[in-house]
Design a protein around this motif. Structure first.
Motif, PDB file in Angstrom:
ATOM      1  N   GLY A  34      24.631  38.950  54.414  1.00 42.11           N
ATOM      2  CA  GLY A  34      25.880  39.706  54.374  1.00 42.11           C
ATOM      3  C   GLY A  34      27.046  38.943  54.981  1.00 42.11           C
ATOM      4  N   LYS A  36      25.578  48.449  55.566  1.00 45.16           N
ATOM      5  CA  LYS A  36      25.793  47.039  55.231  1.00 45.16           C
ATOM      6  C   LYS A  36      27.061  46.798  54.410  1.00 45.16           C
ATOM      7  N   ASP A  75      31.266  38.515  54.289  1.00 46.00           N
ATOM      8  CA  ASP A  75      32.314  39.379  54.865  1.00 46.00           C
ATOM      9  C   ASP A  75      32.939  38.663  56.066  1.00 46.00           C
ATOM     10  N   LYS A  82      37.667  39.226  49.274  1.00 48.69           N
ATOM     11  CA  LYS A  82      36.266  38.808  49.188  1.00 48.69           C
ATOM     12  C   LYS A  82      35.568  39.629  48.111  1.00 48.69           C
TER      13      LYS A  82
HETATM   14 MG    MG Z   1      27.547  42.553  51.718  1.00 44.65          MG
END
Ligand code: MG
Ligand code: ADP
Ligand code: ASP
Length: 415
Positions: free
Chosen positions: A151, A209, A154, A7
């Motif tokens: 976020g 994060k 992920d 990723k």
């Molecule tokens: Mg992130």
């Protein structure tokens, strides 16, 4: 099939030069026996920009429309990376969330993944193509586009890795691993070569994060090896060196045996504290306050209820800043319904979490934490603890000071 899911985050894809750099890194990995599935975020700043546009029209925009807008950023970076890989001579296949499909529930802006179809990915890998998947998004049972929360790429990456039975999920980002605290806040922070899954869960839950908490939960549930690596180093670094650089999220219990008591310090400046003042102190009051908030699908974090005085009490809790406009509305109504005196909303707070599996078998950690903060005159507004974490809420203006003081007190720079 030996599959690796990689990723790449927003900063890693933040310019054409960086996208080309990512393509060169992928080229190196493609020369191994691994088949590659690449999950991408939007270019840095893009999701914020799209979010701002929507909020210029309405402070509480319709979430279905918002997800339709927000999901577009990932499609752009996927396309650009694909062109860059094509130029290097690779055949690619691109999929967005609804094409695969990545099936989710209908909780727009924070949807949860229910299942991932693997056929299209497998077919493309069998044709020796590099597969590129847009992160952060899925589709509900009405074919409407959803997103997984900020976020969330992920989590997309881990979920895809689990679905296609990948050997490992590698999260390439703008730091070279998980550190004892955010290295951007304190330059004495040290990279951890390994961190236990449990600790990473608490670090992510407390605001680090570098990994979205749900990605850690999912990796833990399926025992999927998860690694955090830098995308900003030279792409031609030897693959064996690359494999062991970064941080491995480990499930091995034995690495924890002689570990430091505290592993890391996380913080979250993105929460708002609400206090209902002078609520009649009766059984069921906490339930009455929290029910409408959880019904609105808003997660409540730290909760504190004061000792009652003259039959009245103060009740405080924190929520993510993204949810504070909605909570404001709910609380205004609750003040009347519950006959409370008033309410206070405080945006200038920071939640700090001290994390370490070693806390289980060591006493005095909380005392050391509180006395270190007291020495610097940092007032603690809220406290909560779990087996391997101590959380405090403080005034945001003391964040830097508090992190440095705690990092020094627990000698994390010597990790
Ligand atoms: Mg992130
Ligand atoms: P991406 O766009 O690649 O997903 P993020 O910005 O979401 O990247 O996450 C990486 C950032 O996380 C780093 O730049 C760093 O500032 C921050 N961070 C917070 N806590 C930590 C920590 N303990 N270790 C490493 N990075 C951290
Ligand atoms: N682009 C999304 C965000 O900015 C998802 C991600 O970066 O993981 O939140």
């Amino acid at each position: 099939m030996n599959i690796i899911v990689q990723k790449y985050g927003g900063t890693s894809l933040g310019s054409i030069e960086r996208i080309n750099n990512v393509a060169s890194r992928i080229k190196k990995w493609a020369a191994t026996n691994y088949k590659l599935v690449i999950v991408v975020s939007a270019m840095s700043g893009k999701t914020n920009e799209l979010n701002d546009l929507a909020h210029q029209i309405d402070e509480l925009p319709n979430k279905k429309s918002l997800d339709f807008i927000l999901s577009s950023g990932e499609q752009v970076s996927a396309g650009l990376l694909s062109i860059s890989l094509n130029k290097l001579g690779f055949e690619t296949e691109l999929f967005n969330g609804s094409q695969i499909p990545i099936k989710t529930d209908s909780n727009f802006t924070k949807a949860r993944i229910e299942g991932i179809e693997k056929k299209l990915i497998h077919d493309a890998l069998n044709k020796n193509k590099i597969v590129i998947v847009t992160g952060f998004q899925g589709v509900n049972n009405k074919n409407q586009i959803t997103t997984l929360g900020r976020g969330g790429s992920d989590t997309s990456a881990v979920a895809v890795a689990v679905a296609i039975n990948a050997k490992e999920c590698q999260i390439f980002t703008d730091v070279d691993g998980v550190y004892t605290t955010d290295p951007r806040l304190y330059n004495k922070a040290k990279r951890l070569t390994e961190i236990t899954f449990e600790e990473m869960l608490e670090m992510a839950g407390s605001g680090s994060k570098v990994l979205q908490i749900r990605s850690v939960e999912l990796a833990g549930k399926y025992k999927l090896p998860l690694r955090v690596l830098s995308s900003l180093t030279r792409p031609d670094v030897d693959i064996e060196i690359e494999k062991v650089s970064g941080t491995l999220i480990t499930f091995e219990e034995n690495i924890t045996m002689e570990k430091e008591i505290v592993t890391g310090i996380a913080f979250n400046r993105n929460e708002t504290k609400f206090t209902l003042v002078g609520v009649p102190d009766k059984p069921g009051i906490a339930h009455k306050i929290l029910l409408p908030i959880s019904k609105a699908n808003i997660e409540i974090d730290v909760i504190v209820q004061n000792i009652s005085k003259d039959g009245l009490t103060d009740f405080s809790f924190t929520v993510n800043k993204n949810d504070s406009a909605m909570v404001n509305k709910i609380i205004e109504r609750l003040v009347n319904e519950l006959n409370a005196q008033s309410y206070v909303c405080d945006d200038n707070i920071c939640k700090i979490g001290l994390v370490g599996v070693g806390m289980r078998s060591n006493v005095g950690i909380a005392d050391k934490m509180f006395s270190s903060l007291a020495k610097e005159n940092v007032n603690i507004q809220m406290i909560s603890t779990s087996e391997i974490k101590i959380t405090v809420v403080i005034d945001d203006k003391y964040t830097e000071l508090a992190i440095k003081v705690l990092h020094d007190a627990f000698e994390l720079d010597k990790s």
